[in-house]
Design a protein around this motif. Structure first.
Motif, PDB file in Angstrom:
ATOM      1  N   ALA A   1       0.796  -1.137  -0.273  1.00 46.60           N
ATOM      2  CA  ALA A   1       0.035  -0.100  -0.234  1.00 46.60           C
ATOM      3  C   ALA A   1       0.651   1.361  -0.072  1.00 46.60           C
ATOM      4  O   ALA A   1       0.636   2.304  -0.490  1.00 46.60           O
ATOM      5  CB  ALA A   1      -0.929  -0.040   1.125  1.00 46.60           C
ATOM      6  N   SER A   2       1.900   1.287   0.673  1.00 45.09           N
ATOM      7  CA  SER A   2       2.917   2.287   0.903  1.00 45.09           C
ATOM      8  C   SER A   2       3.497   2.778  -0.493  1.00 45.09           C
ATOM      9  O   SER A   2       3.676   3.610  -1.009  1.00 45.09           O
ATOM     10  CB  SER A   2       4.025   2.100   1.960  1.00 45.09           C
ATOM     11  N   ARG A   3       3.883   1.450  -1.399  1.00 46.14           N
ATOM     12  CA  ARG A   3       4.417   1.520  -2.739  1.00 46.14           C
ATOM     13  C   ARG A   3       3.607   2.207  -3.560  1.00 46.14           C
ATOM     14  O   ARG A   3       3.771   3.131  -4.489  1.00 46.14           O
ATOM     15  CB  ARG A   3       4.905   0.414  -3.181  1.00 46.14           C
ATOM     16  N   LYS A   4       2.243   2.100  -3.470  1.00 47.84           N
ATOM     17  CA  LYS A   4       1.121   2.389  -4.309  1.00 47.84           C
ATOM     18  C   LYS A   4       1.050   3.850  -4.138  1.00 47.84           C
ATOM     19  O   LYS A   4       0.771   4.664  -5.134  1.00 47.84           O
ATOM     20  CB  LYS A   4       0.055   1.672  -4.214  1.00 47.84           C
ATOM     21  N   GLU A   5       1.005   4.409  -2.814  1.00 45.16           N
ATOM     22  CA  GLU A   5       1.038   5.667  -2.855  1.00 45.16           C
ATOM     23  C   GLU A   5       2.267   6.572  -3.249  1.00 45.16           C
ATOM     24  O   GLU A   5       2.057   7.673  -3.606  1.00 45.16           O
ATOM     25  CB  GLU A   5       0.832   5.985  -1.155  1.00 45.16           C
ATOM     26  N   VAL A   6       3.432   6.029  -3.221  1.00 48.02           N
ATOM     27  CA  VAL A   6       4.797   6.387  -3.582  1.00 48.02           C
ATOM     28  C   VAL A   6       4.730   6.776  -4.982  1.00 48.02           C
ATOM     29  O   VAL A   6       5.505   7.710  -5.894  1.00 48.02           O
ATOM     30  CB  VAL A   6       5.858   5.941  -3.004  1.00 48.02           C
ATOM     31  N   LEU A   7       4.211   5.654  -5.859  1.00 45.02           N
ATOM     32  CA  LEU A   7       4.287   5.483  -7.136  1.00 45.02           C
ATOM     33  C   LEU A   7       4.046   6.766  -7.953  1.00 45.02           C
ATOM     34  O   LEU A   7       4.941   7.227  -8.575  1.00 45.02           O
ATOM     35  CB  LEU A   7       3.742   4.271  -7.627  1.00 45.02           C
ATOM     36  N   PRO A   8       2.804   7.284  -7.804  1.00 45.35           N
ATOM     37  CA  PRO A   8       2.497   8.507  -8.641  1.00 45.35           C
ATOM     38  C   PRO A   8       3.617   9.802  -8.317  1.00 45.35           C
ATOM     39  O   PRO A   8       3.927  10.682  -9.344  1.00 45.35           O
ATOM     40  CB  PRO A   8       1.037   8.748  -8.383  1.00 45.35           C
ATOM     41  N   VAL A  10       6.572   9.493  -7.368  1.00 44.44           N
ATOM     42  CA  VAL A  10       8.224   9.302  -7.947  1.00 44.44           C
ATOM     43  C   VAL A  10       7.897   9.435  -9.465  1.00 44.44           C
ATOM     44  O   VAL A  10       8.918  10.305 -10.119  1.00 44.44           O
ATOM     45  CB  VAL A  10       8.493   7.943  -7.604  1.00 44.44           C
ATOM     46  N   GLU A  11       6.898   8.941 -10.302  1.00 43.10           N
ATOM     47  CA  GLU A  11       6.751   9.355 -11.640  1.00 43.10           C
ATOM     48  C   GLU A  11       6.364  10.882 -11.988  1.00 43.10           C
ATOM     49  O   GLU A  11       7.241  11.280 -12.828  1.00 43.10           O
ATOM     50  CB  GLU A  11       5.580   8.582 -12.163  1.00 43.10           C
ATOM     51  N   GLU A  12       5.848  11.480 -11.219  1.00 48.78           N
ATOM     52  CA  GLU A  12       5.430  13.002 -11.408  1.00 48.78           C
ATOM     53  C   GLU A  12       6.751  13.840 -11.317  1.00 48.78           C
ATOM     54  O   GLU A  12       7.141  14.506 -12.085  1.00 48.78           O
ATOM     55  CB  GLU A  12       4.384  13.389 -10.524  1.00 48.78           C
ATOM     56  N   LEU A  13       7.669  13.376 -10.310  1.00 49.43           N
ATOM     57  CA  LEU A  13       8.904  14.204 -10.034  1.00 49.43           C
ATOM     58  C   LEU A  13      10.039  13.635 -10.790  1.00 49.43           C
ATOM     59  O   LEU A  13      11.100  13.891 -10.646  1.00 49.43           O
ATOM     60  CB  LEU A  13       9.216  14.355  -8.673  1.00 49.43           C
ATOM     61  N   ASN A  14       9.685  12.383 -11.431  1.00 50.28           N
ATOM     62  CA  ASN A  14      11.080  11.610 -12.135  1.00 50.28           C
ATOM     63  C   ASN A  14      12.012  11.517 -11.605  1.00 50.28           C
ATOM     64  O   ASN A  14      13.054  11.639 -11.704  1.00 50.28           O
ATOM     65  CB  ASN A  14      11.490  12.630 -13.456  1.00 50.28           C
ATOM     66  N   GLY A  15      11.775  10.619 -10.536  1.00 49.44           N
ATOM     67  CA  GLY A  15      12.791  10.317  -9.405  1.00 49.44           C
ATOM     68  C   GLY A  15      13.160   8.728  -9.920  1.00 49.44           C
ATOM     69  O   GLY A  15      12.429   8.293 -10.823  1.00 49.44           O
ATOM     70  N   PRO A  30       8.035   3.211 -15.191  1.00 49.63           N
ATOM     71  CA  PRO A  30       9.626   3.546 -15.657  1.00 49.63           C
ATOM     72  C   PRO A  30      10.495   4.070 -14.716  1.00 49.63           C
ATOM     73  O   PRO A  30      11.539   4.191 -14.881  1.00 49.63           O
ATOM     74  CB  PRO A  30       9.134   4.710 -16.799  1.00 49.63           C
ATOM     75  N   ASN A  31      10.074   4.360 -13.519  1.00 53.37           N
ATOM     76  CA  ASN A  31      10.821   5.004 -12.562  1.00 53.37           C
ATOM     77  C   ASN A  31      11.016   4.147 -11.506  1.00 53.37           C
ATOM     78  O   ASN A  31      11.724   4.514 -10.231  1.00 53.37           O
ATOM     79  CB  ASN A  31       9.963   6.262 -11.821  1.00 53.37           C
ATOM     80  N   ILE A  32      10.534   3.032 -11.396  1.00 55.57           N
ATOM     81  CA  ILE A  32      10.871   2.021 -10.189  1.00 55.57           C
ATOM     82  C   ILE A  32      11.620   0.782 -10.662  1.00 55.57           C
ATOM     83  O   ILE A  32      11.219   0.128 -11.680  1.00 55.57           O
ATOM     84  CB  ILE A  32       9.412   1.742  -9.403  1.00 55.57           C
ATOM     85  N   PHE A  33      12.364   0.412  -9.947  1.00 61.97           N
ATOM     86  CA  PHE A  33      13.270  -0.844 -10.227  1.00 61.97           C
ATOM     87  C   PHE A  33      13.030  -1.858  -9.189  1.00 61.97           C
ATOM     88  O   PHE A  33      13.459  -1.280  -8.091  1.00 61.97           O
ATOM     89  CB  PHE A  33      14.880  -0.247 -10.166  1.00 61.97           C
TER      90      PHE A  33
END
Length: 280
Positions: A1-8, A10-15, A30-33
């Motif tokens: 659940a935490s990862r699902k909250e973080v994902l957008p 990270v993507e928005e800020l291109n981290g 594209p932003n998570i490994f």
């Protein structure tokens, strides 16, 4: 659940996010490994091992969260493809910190009465203390009905280990007791850093180490920490991991190609490898 909250975010800020926990899969960014294992790399090898040991019935026990439910949905489909379903597969979910296992374990006892069943556990946290105690209290041994955990690693074992867990099984991509030069160096470095001779490593720690070192390698190749350049370099990168395997970051879906390792839990709280995949 935490990862699902973080994902957008990270993507928005291109981290870049390196995610080192085993998880339910079915995600791509594209932003998570993803350096932790998916069900294909953990749950399915676990079931394959149990099938080879003559187990034909499966009791799926888990904490009532996304990871256990999704993993068990994948497992049920996998078992159906092998003509195992219906009354030969049972499911049970608990809230976090569940303590009263008497009825559930009684159900497991009846389910495994023929002697050809196994438990696949995605039970998390302190509930495992009471789960394994109740298994032992009701006489469910690893020989009669092994419990294969996908959630307990060496980091958790000191808090919950006891004679009641001896002989039961665990599946990961890495175990502290793997005998490879790379792992000996990894364990020695961790113990030196902690200033303690007996601390242990575990699967999420190796996955974190892999993520950082892949990033370091990509930065070295590109000569910059700029995200887009590093991201391009990460796809397809290879790295010799503490497991002794040369792991590979997938070029397309950013998941790690990695081994599977099955271990047996000992009475003194270790997990000893008893099977390793031949490749990634």
């Amino acid at each position: 659940a935490s990862r699902k909250e973080v994902l957008p975010v990270v993507e928005e800020l291109n981290g870049l996010l390196f995610y080192p926990s085993q998880y339910e899969g079915e995600e791509e960014s594209p932003n998570i490994f993803y350096t932790g294992a998916t069900p294909h790399q953990q749950a399915l090898p676990a079931v394959d091992y149990l099938l080879r040991q003559g187990r034909k019935r499966f009791f799926l026990a888990g904490t009532d969260t996304v990871y256990p439910r999704t993993t068990n949905a994948i497992l049920k489909a996998y078992l159906r493809a092998r003509q195992i379903g219906g009354d030969d597969v049972a499911e049970f979910y608990t809230p976090f910190d569940h303590k009263n296992w008497e009825d559930a374990v009684d159900w497991m006892q009846r389910f495994g009465a023929r002697g050809d069943a196994a438990i696949v556990s995605t039970v998390s946290g302190d509930a495992n203390i009471y789960f394994y105690r109740e298994l032992a209290r009701q006489g469910i041994t690893a020989e009669h009905m092994p419990a294969m955990t996908l959630s307990i690693g060496e980091g958790e074992l000191p808090a919950i280990a006891g004679p009641e867990m001896a002989g039961h099984l665990a599946t990961w991509s890495y175990l502290h007791a793997i005998d490879s030069p790379e792992n000996q160096a990894f364990v020695a470095a961790w113990r030196k850093f902690c200033g303690a001779p007996n601390v242990v490593t575990d699967d999420p720690m190796e996955a974190t180490w892999i993520g950082f070192n892949l990033w370091k390698e990509a930065v070295g190749l590109e000569g910059t920490v700029e995200v887009d350049a590093v991201r391009r370099a990460l796809g397809g990168l290879r790295l010799k991991a503490p497991s002794g395997f040369e792991v590979v970051m997938d070029l397309t879906n950013h998941h790690l190609h990695k081994p599977a390792v099955i271990g047996r839990i000992t009475e003194d709280g270790r997990i000893v490898p008893i099977w390793m995949s031949q490749g990634l």
